[in-house]
Design a protein around this motif. Structure first.
Motif, PDB file in Angstrom:
ATOM      1  N   GLY A   1     -52.257  19.901 -31.609  1.00  0.00           N
ATOM      2  CA  GLY A   1     -51.953  21.134 -32.321  1.00  0.00           C
ATOM      3  C   GLY A   1     -51.209  22.125 -31.440  1.00  0.00           C
ATOM      4  N   ARG A   2     -51.631  22.198 -30.181  1.00  0.00           N
ATOM      5  CA  ARG A   2     -50.940  23.103 -29.257  1.00  0.00           C
ATOM      6  C   ARG A   2     -49.526  22.623 -28.977  1.00  0.00           C
ATOM      7  NH1 ARG A   2     -52.108  25.716 -23.827  1.00  0.00           N
ATOM      8  NH2 ARG A   2     -50.073  26.464 -24.422  1.00  0.00           N
ATOM      9  N   ALA A   3     -49.377  21.323 -28.787  1.00  0.00           N
ATOM     10  CA  ALA A   3     -48.065  20.774 -28.443  1.00  0.00           C
ATOM     11  C   ALA A   3     -47.065  20.990 -29.580  1.00  0.00           C
ATOM     12  CB  ALA A   3     -48.185  19.294 -28.118  1.00  0.00           C
ATOM     13  N   LEU A   4     -47.542  20.835 -30.823  1.00  0.00           N
ATOM     14  CA  LEU A   4     -46.631  20.956 -31.963  1.00  0.00           C
ATOM     15  C   LEU A   4     -46.018  22.353 -32.039  1.00  0.00           C
ATOM     16  CD1 LEU A   4     -48.745  19.156 -34.715  1.00  0.00           C
ATOM     17  CD2 LEU A   4     -46.639  18.328 -33.688  1.00  0.00           C
ATOM     18  N   GLY A   5     -46.813  23.382 -31.719  1.00  0.00           N
ATOM     19  CA  GLY A   5     -46.334  24.741 -31.904  1.00  0.00           C
ATOM     20  C   GLY A   5     -45.758  25.384 -30.669  1.00  0.00           C
ATOM     21  N   GLU A   6     -45.831  24.708 -29.524  1.00  0.00           N
ATOM     22  CA  GLU A   6     -45.366  25.307 -28.280  1.00  0.00           C
ATOM     23  C   GLU A   6     -43.871  25.607 -28.377  1.00  0.00           C
ATOM     24  OE1 GLU A   6     -46.940  26.542 -25.709  1.00  0.00           O
ATOM     25  OE2 GLU A   6     -44.911  27.170 -25.255  1.00  0.00           O
ATOM     26  N   THR A   7     -43.508  26.841 -28.010  1.00  0.00           N
ATOM     27  CA  THR A   7     -42.145  27.261 -28.291  1.00  0.00           C
ATOM     28  C   THR A   7     -41.272  27.417 -27.056  1.00  0.00           C
ATOM     29  OG1 THR A   7     -43.091  28.554 -30.080  1.00  0.00           O
ATOM     30  CG2 THR A   7     -40.779  28.904 -29.588  1.00  0.00           C
ATOM     31  N   MET A   8     -41.608  28.386 -26.196  1.00  0.00           N
ATOM     32  CA  MET A   8     -40.616  28.824 -25.218  1.00  0.00           C
ATOM     33  C   MET A   8     -40.212  27.741 -24.226  1.00  0.00           C
ATOM     34  SD  MET A   8     -39.812  31.439 -26.423  1.00  0.00           S
ATOM     35  CE  MET A   8     -38.437  31.687 -25.332  1.00  0.00           C
ATOM     36  N   ALA A   9     -41.201  27.110 -23.606  1.00  0.00           N
ATOM     37  CA  ALA A   9     -40.874  26.120 -22.590  1.00  0.00           C
ATOM     38  C   ALA A   9     -40.023  25.001 -23.192  1.00  0.00           C
ATOM     39  CB  ALA A   9     -42.152  25.557 -21.979  1.00  0.00           C
ATOM     40  N   VAL A  10     -40.404  24.593 -24.395  1.00  0.00           N
ATOM     41  CA  VAL A  10     -39.653  23.532 -25.057  1.00  0.00           C
ATOM     42  C   VAL A  10     -38.229  23.986 -25.350  1.00  0.00           C
ATOM     43  CG1 VAL A  10     -39.531  22.132 -27.137  1.00  0.00           C
ATOM     44  CG2 VAL A  10     -41.718  22.503 -26.034  1.00  0.00           C
ATOM     45  N   THR A  11     -38.099  25.194 -25.879  1.00  0.00           N
ATOM     46  CA  THR A  11     -36.777  25.716 -26.201  1.00  0.00           C
ATOM     47  C   THR A  11     -35.865  25.691 -24.976  1.00  0.00           C
ATOM     48  OG1 THR A  11     -37.832  27.211 -27.754  1.00  0.00           O
ATOM     49  CG2 THR A  11     -35.566  27.691 -27.177  1.00  0.00           C
ATOM     50  N   MET A  12     -36.453  26.006 -23.823  1.00  0.00           N
ATOM     51  CA  MET A  12     -35.625  26.135 -22.631  1.00  0.00           C
ATOM     52  C   MET A  12     -35.198  24.793 -22.042  1.00  0.00           C
ATOM     53  SD  MET A  12     -37.678  29.401 -21.120  1.00  0.00           S
ATOM     54  CE  MET A  12     -36.735  29.965 -19.718  1.00  0.00           C
ATOM     55  N   VAL A  13     -35.941  23.723 -22.314  1.00  0.00           N
ATOM     56  CA  VAL A  13     -35.565  22.456 -21.672  1.00  0.00           C
ATOM     57  C   VAL A  13     -35.218  21.327 -22.631  1.00  0.00           C
ATOM     58  CG1 VAL A  13     -36.905  22.904 -19.584  1.00  0.00           C
ATOM     59  CG2 VAL A  13     -37.951  21.661 -21.462  1.00  0.00           C
ATOM     60  N   ILE A  14     -35.329  21.550 -23.943  1.00  0.00           N
ATOM     61  CA  ILE A  14     -35.144  20.401 -24.836  1.00  0.00           C
ATOM     62  C   ILE A  14     -33.666  20.119 -25.089  1.00  0.00           C
ATOM     63  CG2 ILE A  14     -35.178  21.544 -27.079  1.00  0.00           C
ATOM     64  CD1 ILE A  14     -37.121  19.320 -27.991  1.00  0.00           C
ATOM     65  N   GLY A  15     -32.783  21.067 -24.760  1.00  0.00           N
ATOM     66  CA  GLY A  15     -31.358  20.795 -24.878  1.00  0.00           C
ATOM     67  C   GLY A  15     -30.721  21.346 -26.136  1.00  0.00           C
ATOM     68  N   ASN A  16     -31.521  21.632 -27.144  1.00  0.00           N
ATOM     69  CA  ASN A  16     -31.045  22.302 -28.348  1.00  0.00           C
ATOM     70  C   ASN A  16     -29.842  21.641 -29.022  1.00  0.00           C
ATOM     71  OD1 ASN A  16     -33.021  24.301 -27.996  1.00  0.00           O
ATOM     72  ND2 ASN A  16     -31.721  25.276 -26.459  1.00  0.00           N
ATOM     73  N   ARG A  17     -30.021  20.403 -29.420  1.00  0.00           N
ATOM     74  CA  ARG A  17     -29.021  19.755 -30.263  1.00  0.00           C
ATOM     75  C   ARG A  17     -29.790  18.999 -31.320  1.00  0.00           C
ATOM     76  NH1 ARG A  17     -24.896  16.118 -27.207  1.00  0.00           N
ATOM     77  NH2 ARG A  17     -26.244  14.435 -27.898  1.00  0.00           N
ATOM     78  N   ALA A  18     -29.533  19.314 -32.562  1.00  0.00           N
ATOM     79  CA  ALA A  18     -30.340  18.734 -33.636  1.00  0.00           C
ATOM     80  C   ALA A  18     -29.858  17.334 -33.986  1.00  0.00           C
ATOM     81  CB  ALA A  18     -30.317  19.633 -34.863  1.00  0.00           C
ATOM     82  N   ASP A  19     -30.108  16.391 -33.078  1.00  0.00           N
ATOM     83  CA  ASP A  19     -29.753  14.996 -33.326  1.00  0.00           C
ATOM     84  C   ASP A  19     -31.012  14.155 -33.356  1.00  0.00           C
ATOM     85  OD1 ASP A  19     -27.113  15.458 -33.396  1.00  0.00           O
ATOM     86  OD2 ASP A  19     -26.727  14.891 -31.296  1.00  0.00           O
ATOM     87  N   ILE A  20     -30.906  13.026 -34.021  1.00  0.00           N
ATOM     88  CA  ILE A  20     -31.998  12.058 -33.939  1.00  0.00           C
ATOM     89  C   ILE A  20     -31.532  10.923 -33.049  1.00  0.00           C
ATOM     90  CG2 ILE A  20     -33.422  10.417 -35.193  1.00  0.00           C
ATOM     91  CD1 ILE A  20     -33.341  12.182 -37.555  1.00  0.00           C
ATOM     92  N   SER A  21     -32.210  10.781 -31.926  1.00  0.00           N
ATOM     93  CA  SER A  21     -31.830   9.693 -31.033  1.00  0.00           C
ATOM     94  C   SER A  21     -33.091   9.133 -30.407  1.00  0.00           C
ATOM     95  CB  SER A  21     -30.875  10.222 -29.960  1.00  0.00           C
ATOM     96  OG  SER A  21     -30.881   9.338 -28.862  1.00  0.00           O
ATOM     97  N   LEU A  22     -33.121   7.837 -30.258  1.00  0.00           N
ATOM     98  CA  LEU A  22     -34.307   7.226 -29.666  1.00  0.00           C
ATOM     99  C   LEU A  22     -34.351   7.451 -28.164  1.00  0.00           C
ATOM    100  CD1 LEU A  22     -35.252   3.761 -31.168  1.00  0.00           C
ATOM    101  CD2 LEU A  22     -36.592   5.843 -31.008  1.00  0.00           C
TER     102      LEU A  22
END
Lengths: 328, 290
Positions: free
Chosen positions: A246-267
């Motif tokens: 539940g915590r992981a699903l909603g975690e925002t800032m850290a994820v936003t900063m390192v996830i790369g921000n491109r809405a693609d589906i890739s394995l």
């Protein structure tokens, strides 16, 4: 006989009237206080309901516009005003599950070490460390992720994985550093305190008779842990893991900063992605069209619903455990 | 002898058990070491990068124009304090009174409903709380404001405070309440002046932890308090805050901004850690006395 009865009835009535008014006088402030507390406490309920309501209100144009298609179309394109939530849902699920896979052994290991192995001082120190890990703000983890973790992944880890495990679909593509892998690693560190502190409490609640019984039969320490601690507490551990999810699903800032921000589906874990929380954090302030805002609110509504379900599920597991007596 | 015949097998089995025990216990110890290592990696690096960024100007100056080196984060620190103060004004009384209700009257259906909603509210993702505050306050007021940010943070503080207050007050033995009632003290006075006041320091612990948590929150402020490059004291205007400023600087492409982001992170982490340590030092003697 009837006389006495009416007499008694009369007396009773008299007394009741007397004491009722008496009671009212004394207890009026008490009653007001109770009502005041009730109203304040009910505000929490109202707050939760209005979170859902306001999100629904904001998301309504998009809900009306795209309907259920929103959930299974896989284009998220603010420029073309096309909104399908599948890429961000995929990003959230993938990063959360990866984080769980990494974090569950780590958290359970820490919890077992603290509750079963470590001498008291050391156990306290480890608990303290884990609490401090939980206290570090999300944005600081993000900062660390951008400047330490991502470069390390780009220059060391991802080339290594690509060279030796490149035949797997997860480790293909150019190493960016920022991306799914970075997000999952950061998430794993962030949810470890949650899971391990709950798991620790659950392990501690296992009665020491169980442990003594196993040891008396000649079990080694590890056998004792497996036989009496783990087998007695697996459902509570499940609850802890679900809370971590539940915590992981909603975690925002850290994820936003390192996830790369491109809405693609890739394995591939090397490629940049986008999660539900991060797409809102990134695009909400800059969104100009009404339908874009509404689509983001719809993502928020979906995130709210999902975390609500996951957390109430975890609560159910933990509560059932408590009513069963927890082990004591 | 049968046992003599079996001895080599038993010995082999025992060795295997002993080895697997060693391996397992070693793994558990190693995993705990990983957690300690993670804390030192993150905190150590924040210290290493943040410390050189901190000087006098960092605390008293506002950001310079883009491209100019120097300046500080005074606006963000003041902003953070204002937001936290406002959030506390709303969130602390609300949370404590909810906790009082739950522990003193919360046996019925309303009590369990409040408890459930409070648990669920505490698990709502922070970004969703931000969306809520945006819809609740920013849209009607037609501009971003410190007030909207504070309301978002207050909503996040309430469940934590309510829960810890409830748990603490539950530990108060009933005979203390009964003693007050037997002396003819009205119940509301018993609750406020005896039960609550007698445990104020322990309750403050929960409050401090909630403030510590709220002070690092970024997501709820992104589109409620927004940001501001100027030192602002106004509650109805956009305002800077330390976490948002760190975020903005971290994703910008300027080295000097990165340096200041690390400085900000150090200030934030030290603030949060000290609140945590303070809270622990309050609760520790209390627990050993019991």
């Amino acid at each position: 006989m009837p006389d006495v009865n009416t007499d008694l009835g009369h007396l009773k009535e008299l007394a009741q009237n007397k004491f009722r008014s008496f009671g009212k006088e004394i207890h009026k402030p008490d009653r007001n206080f109770l009502w005041f507390l009730r109203i304040v406490a009910s505000a929490v309920i109202a707050c939760l309901l209005s979170v859902g309501l306001f999100l629904l209100l904001k998301a309504w144009p998009a809900l009306y516009h795209t309907g259920l298609r929103f959930l299974y179309t896989n284009t998220w394109d603010p420029v073309g005003d096309v909104y399908g939530a599948l890429p961000v849902v995929f990003g959230t699920l993938l990063s959360s599950f990866l984080a769980l896979i990494l974090s569950v052994p780590l958290s359970l290991g820490i919890a077992l070490f603290v509750s079963e192995l470590a001498p008291r001082r050391l156990a306290r120190f480890v608990s303290f460390t884990v609490e401090m890990l939980a206290a570090i703000p999300s944005v600081v983890y993000g900062l660390w992720g951008i400047f330490v973790l991502a470069p390390w992944l780009r220059t060391v880890v991802e080339p290594f994985l690509g060279t030796y495990f490149g035949f797997l679909p997860f480790f293909q593509g150019p190493p960016y550093g920022v991306g799914m892998l970075a997000a999952s690693l950061i998430l794993a560190v962030m949810i470890t305190p949650t899971i391990s502190s709950i798991a620790r409490e659950i392990f501690r609640a296992v009665p020491s008779n169980y442990r003594e019984a196993a040891l008396a039969l000649g079990a080694t320490r590890w056998e004792m842990i497996r036989l009496s601690v783990l087998s007695a507490s697996w459902s509570g551990v499940l609850g802890a893991v679900v809370l971590g999810l539940g915590r992981a699903l909603g975690e925002t800032m850290a994820v936003t900063m390192v996830i790369g921000n491109r809405a693609d589906i890739s394995l591939s874990l090397f490629s940049p992605g986008q999660s539900m929380a991060s797409v809102i954090a990134n695009e909400y302030v800059e969104a100009t069209s009404d339908i874009h805002l509404a689509a983001l609110a719809e993502v928020g509504l979906l995130l709210f619903a999902v975390t609500f379900l996951v957390n109430s599920g975890a609560r159910l597991i933990v509560l059932r455990l408590k009513t069963k007596g927890g082990g004591r | 002898m049968i046992t003599g015949h079996l001895t080599p097998f038993l010995e082999a089995r025992d060795t295997r058990r002993r080895v697997s025990n060693l391996v397992a216990c070693g793994t558990l110890t190693f995993l705990s070491g990983v957690a300690i290592g993670a804390l030192f990696l993150v905190f150590g690096y924040v210290l290493y990068r943040g410390f050189p960024a901190i000087n006098w100007a960092f605390f008293i100056e506002t950001p310079r124009p883009v491209g100019e080196v120097g300046g500080g984060l005074a606006n963000a620190m003041v902003g953070s304090l204002i937001i936290l103060l406002l959030a506390s004004l709303l969130g602390i009384p609300w949370g404590i009174l909810t906790g009082v209700y739950l522990s003193e009257y919360g046996r019925g259906r309303l009590g369990s409903a409040v408890r459930f909603c409070s648990d669920m509210l505490s698990s709502v993702p922070s970004i969703v709380i931000g969306l809520f505050a945006y819809a609740l306050l920013v849209v009607p007021m037609k501009h971003f404001s410190a007030l909207a940010g504070s309301v978002a943070l207050a909503v996040m503080m309430v469940p934590t405070i309510a829960r810890s207050t409830e748990e603490l007050l539950r530990l108060v033995p009933n005979h203390i309440r009964e003693a007050g009632l037997a002396l003819g003290v009205p119940r509301w006075k018993v609750i406020l002046l005896i039960v609550l006041r007698g445990n104020l320091s322990a309750i403050l612990t929960g409050v401090m932890l909630a403030i510590a948590r709220a002070s690092g929150e970024t997501a709820p402020l992104l589109f409620t308090a927004l940001n501001s490059r100027f030192l602002s004291w106004r509650v109805d205007q956009p305002i800077a805050s330390l976490p948002v400023q760190i975020y903005t600087y971290a994703i910008a492409p300027f080295d000097d901004w990165h340096r200041q982001a690390w400085g900000g992170a150090l200030v934030l982490v030290v603030f949060v850690f000290s609140l945590n340590l303070l809270a622990r030092s309050v609760i520790r003697p209390k627990m050993t006395r019991d």
